[in-house]
Design an enzyme around this catalytic site. Structure first.
Site, short mmCIF file in Angstrom:
data_model
loop_
_atom_site.label_atom_id
_atom_site.label_comp_id
_atom_site.label_asym_id
_atom_site.label_seq_id
_atom_site.Cartn_x
_atom_site.Cartn_y
_atom_site.Cartn_z
N TRP A 118 -0.55 4.21 5.58
CA TRP A 118 -0.25 2.90 6.41
C TRP A 118 1.20 2.71 6.12
CZ3 TRP A 118 -1.12 -2.58 3.98
CH2 TRP A 118 -0.63 -2.38 2.80
N ASP A 119 1.97 3.72 5.76
CA ASP A 119 3.45 3.16 5.41
C ASP A 119 4.26 3.04 6.94
OD1 ASP A 119 2.27 4.92 3.27
OD2 ASP A 119 4.09 4.04 2.48
N GLU A 140 -5.89 -1.40 -4.30
CA GLU A 140 -5.99 -0.08 -4.91
C GLU A 140 -6.63 0.01 -5.97
OE1 GLU A 140 -2.71 2.36 -3.79
OE2 GLU A 140 -3.39 2.99 -2.14
N LYS A 191 -2.26 -3.63 -8.83
CA LYS A 191 -1.12 -2.51 -8.59
C LYS A 191 0.06 -3.07 -7.77
CE LYS A 191 -0.49 1.91 -6.72
NZ LYS A 191 -0.88 3.29 -6.00
N GLN A 192 -0.35 -3.60 -6.53
CA GLN A 192 0.81 -4.15 -5.73
C GLN A 192 0.06 -5.44 -4.91
OE1 GLN A 192 1.16 -1.11 -2.79
NE2 GLN A 192 -1.01 -0.43 -2.99
#
Length: 837
Positions: free
Chosen positions: A395-396, A534, A654-655
């Site tokens: 998805w970057d 994630e 994680k983010q």
């Protein structure tokens, strides 16, 4: 570049980037060579070559790699007694090999006694300066320049200049094309099959052209052809063209390797062609004198059987390299193209240490360019710089397209067309789930099938674990968001009607089909998914993977369902009729979409948005203890698994996950989205939610710094600037501890540039207008941008602490509407408007 204080960090950055356009590495550091090779890669969108030394081989220190956009191959590997298939971006034949030896000495294999690498970002040139000392004490100065031509995407070139310092005598130079390389650049994948190339043939033509042809397992033929020009003291030394056995030289099959030789020319140059299975090499010998430069100019053409407008790839490579001028001429036309690219990417930002901004944009432009647009390829998350994530598309592009939309809209369209061409594959995936519409894969490659790994290795425990990352269904919403934002930036109704609308509508249909009605709660739920975080892939008390009602996923699904109706309303009547007929859309289904979109469940706890339903039941991690035991918690999931625990038990991310909502939308838009879903969303909700998750996030992804910098600019600009600097220099500092050597983080690089482009200018694209609301951090005194907006090539935005100015060029007659803090003002061609902050 590890530092203890901001001052030391700034000093280390200055050593690496002494000016805003130069990246420089001095000396030889075995532990850092992989990082340097990724950062010093050169490319043009068709291919990228890592900055490995030309004499190097894959040996655990160096890793030569050349990657062609979209060149994937599928193979099978056995892990834990099970067979898994996986698709990899192929490490293609190495065109770089050049080495030398003095008289009867050993071939130079490195490392040099002294070395400096210098990457010229302005012109896209990697220069290597070295001192080489052999076993007999003979000193030779080496200067090498390389480019991947932006003017001729199939052409790469390496110039090698050798100057004897304290000796004279016979100098031999060997050049090769190596098709024996494998995919072995990521230690975690060591248990997987890494051989993708099969040698077909190689040879040396009567005119001195060296060539090689290989094939991938998927049947893609890759051909390389090299020509060499040698100069001694600036004077050409030509190779004689007469072959000893011309018939054999025309085609040397791998089963019967032959040696072809040529006569020495009057300048004293001799040559011989060497061939092995998948390896073609030629050696030149000259009489060298101390202080006299010997130059070998190597140009290599690369073609594949999948290239547009290409018949036989070997014929195409031979023809192109035969036309290749000398290195300086190739460099001149290459540098001109880079100058044009930099004009279109202009961001004048008044803050110290701007070099990493140019480095990030440089690698973006090397990965995705005009040479990528017709190849039917996506944007790999790790660029074309290494083998991490196996070269897959994630998805970057959500972060990358925000830059391309306003600089190179034609390139952004190519990314979206890559997704549209895989719409049928997404439809098949949805049907396999028992749903309608289109379900895009979390990891994509050549043909649109899900490429996510089924297992992954935890290096800390040595265990292979199930991988459930394919449950990140929010990738579909990202595709829809990219389509809508592209329309907002370009006003390209033709693209929306022809391509974008069909994709967006099928994604909306998927969400309506995926949602389950819960009568007892009076809402709809989306179950069994993963969010951007994630770390959490299951409930600790459940026996199945996936989570229910991830807030980010549900709000984005609601947004997509709303935009589906807006998209239909925008289309010309005839096209709307064609699409509704083709997709069998009727009024009842469209009404169902709106009903679902207004009643998707968004969980809350303690006055903040919950990451997913049930999040409030997770335990708090003993952060103090873990931070004391582990200085780096970015891979907290691996740490806990190695201890026999699981991150699924804890409120640890994680983010950014929930906070992604404020990255994609303004605070006002998020409030409207939540209110549409029946949740009162007062102004303080964002501040509370940011605070809750910021203290529980370990930033295990470089994208997390981008998102946090964006969100924090609305409530803590000092913290925002810190996260911006972290994102901007993430790969330069290798902040993820060894991952950059496996490929740069393209989303973070583009996202960092976009923080300057849109976040700190307060630039939004919606409702057919440019919205401005600048929020400059204290460290940033001003910004100036040149943008391409809705056909206007010359939209200049200038922001300082007192004013914001929008100036419009004269290339289109239509005005641009600018909304400054709620006031709409038209700016006409040739005019500028200044707003007081």
């Amino acid at each position: 570049m590890q530092s203890d204080t901001p001052q030391r960090r700034a000093e280390a950055l200055h050593r690496l980037m002494p000016d805003a356009w130069t990246l420089r590495h001095r000396g030889f550091a075995p532990l850092d060579e992989g990082l340097r090779e990724a950062l010093c890669a050169v490319g043009n969108g068709y291919l990228v070559t890592r900055g490995a030394a030309p004499e190097a081989v894959a040996d655990g220190v160096h890793y030569p790699g050349t990657y062609l956009a979209g060149c994937y191959d599928r193979t099978a590997s056995q892990v834990g007694g099970r067979v898994f298939t996986h698709e990899d971006l192929v490490n293609c034949p190495n065109w770089l090999p050049v080495t030398f030896r003095c008289a009867d000495g050993d071939w130079f294999t490195g490392p040099p006694a002294e070395q400096e690498l210098e990457l010229d970002l302005r012109r896209g040139v990697l220069t290597r300066r070295a001192l080489c000392v052999d076993g007999a004490g003979r000193r030779t100065r080496l200067v090498q320049r390389r480019i991947a031509s932006q003017a001729r995407p199939h052409l790469v070139a390496l110039e090698t200049v050798l100057t004897a310092e304290n000796w004279s005598g016979r100098l031999e130079v060997r050049s090769a094309l190596d098709g024996t390389v494998t995919n072995s650049g990521v230690p975690r994948y060591a248990g997987l099959t890494g051989r993708h190339l099969t040698p077909l043939r190689q040879g040396l033509d009567p005119d001195g052209t060296l060539w090689l042809e290989v094939s991938t397992g998927a049947g893609r033929r890759i051909a390389l052809a090299a020509r060499h020009r040698v100069r001694v003291g600036g004077r050409p030394a030509e190779v004689a063209s007469a072959m000893a056995a011309p018939a054999e030289a025309a085609s040397v099959e791998v089963a019967s390797v032959e040696v072809a030789s040529v006569e020495a020319a009057s300048a004293g140059l001799t040559g011989e062609g060497l061939a092995g299975e998948g390896l073609a090499a030629t050696t030149f010998a000259v009489e060298a004198s101390a202080g006299t430069a010997v130059t070998v100019d190597k140009a290599v053409a690369v073609h594949t059987s999948h290239d547009p407008a290409t018949g036989d790839p070997l014929d195409a490579a031979r023809q192109l390299v035969a036309e290749a001028e000398d290195f300086d001429h190739l460099l001149t036309e290459h540098a001109l193209r880079w100058a044009q690219l930099w004009r279109r990417c202009r961001i004048d930002a008044d803050f110290p240490g701007r070099g990493p901004l140019h480095l990030d944009l440089f690698h973006l432009l090397q990965t995705w360019s005009e040479h990528s647009a017709d190849l039917d390829v996506g944007v790999p998350a790790r660029g074309l710089h290494g083998e991490a994530y196996r070269g897959h598309v994630f998805w970057d592009e959500l972060f990358v397209l925000r830059v391309l939309d306003l600089r190179f809209p034609e390139l952004a369209r190519a990314v979206l067309r890559y997704r549209h061409r895989r719409l049928d594959a997404a439809r098949r995936a949805a049907r396999a789930e028992g749903r309608r519409g289109a379900s895009y894969p979390w990891q994509s490659g050549s043909d649109g099938r899900e490429q996510s790994a089924q297992v992954h290795l935890n290096p800390l425990s040595g265990r292979w674990l199930p991988d459930h990352s394919h449950l990140q269904r929010h990738i579909g919403s990202a595709v829809a968001y990219n389509i809508w934002q592209h329309y907002q930036a370009t006003g390209d109704l033709g693209f929306l009607a022809e391509t974008g609308a069909e994709t967006l509508l099928e994604i909306a249909r998927y969400w309506a089909s995926a949602a389950e009605h819960v009568p007892s709660r009076g809402h709809w739920s989306i179950r069994g998914v993963l969010g951007p975080d994630e770390y959490h892939d299951a409930y600790p008390w459940a026996d199945r993977p996936g989570l229910d009602d991830n807030a980010y996923t549900n709000v984005l699904a609601s947004w997509v369902l709303a935009r589906a109706q807006d998209t239909l309303d925008l289309l010309p009547d005839r096209r709307r009729g064609e699409l509704t007929e083709r997709l069998d859309l009727d009024a009842a289904e469209l009404q169902h979409w709106q009903d679902v979109g207004r009643h998707l469940h968004v969980p809350f706890h303690d006055g903040v948005i919950s990451q997913f339903d049930g999040y409030e039941h997770l335990a708090e991690l003993d952060w103090a203890t873990y931070r004391r035991r582990y200085p780096d918690l970015r891979r907290l999931d691996r740490i806990l698994e190695a201890e026999g625990d699981t991150v699924n038990r804890y409120r640890a991310s994680k983010q950014a996950d929930v906070l992604m909502l404020w990255y994609l939308f303004s605070a006002h838009e998020v409030r409207d989205l939540l209110r549409r879903l029946g949740h009162p969303a007062e102004h303080e909700l964002m501040r509370r939610t940011v605070s809750h998750y910021l203290h529980r996030t370990v930033h295990g992804s470089t994208l997390s710094s981008v998102v946090h910098a964006w969100v924090l600019t609305r409530c803590d600009r000092r913290a925002s600037w810190k996260h911006f600097r972290d994102a901007l220099t993430a790969d330069l500092r290798d902040s993820q501890r060894g991952t950059t050597r496996e490929g740069i983080h393209l989303g973070a690089m583009a996202g960092a540039a976009d923080l300057l482009q849109r976040c700190y200018t307060g630039l939004e694209l919606r409702e057919d207008a440019l919205w401005l609301d600048p929020r400059l951090p204290a460290a940033l005194s001003g910004l100036a941008l040149d943008l391409h907006y809705r056909g206007h090539w010359g939209v200049r935005i200038t922001v300082d602490r007192q004013t914001a100015t929008v100036a419009l060029g004269t290339d289109r007659p239509e005005p641009v509407t600018v909304r400054f803090r709620g006031t709409a003002v038209p700016v006409r061609p040739g005019e500028s408007r200044t707003f007081t902050l």
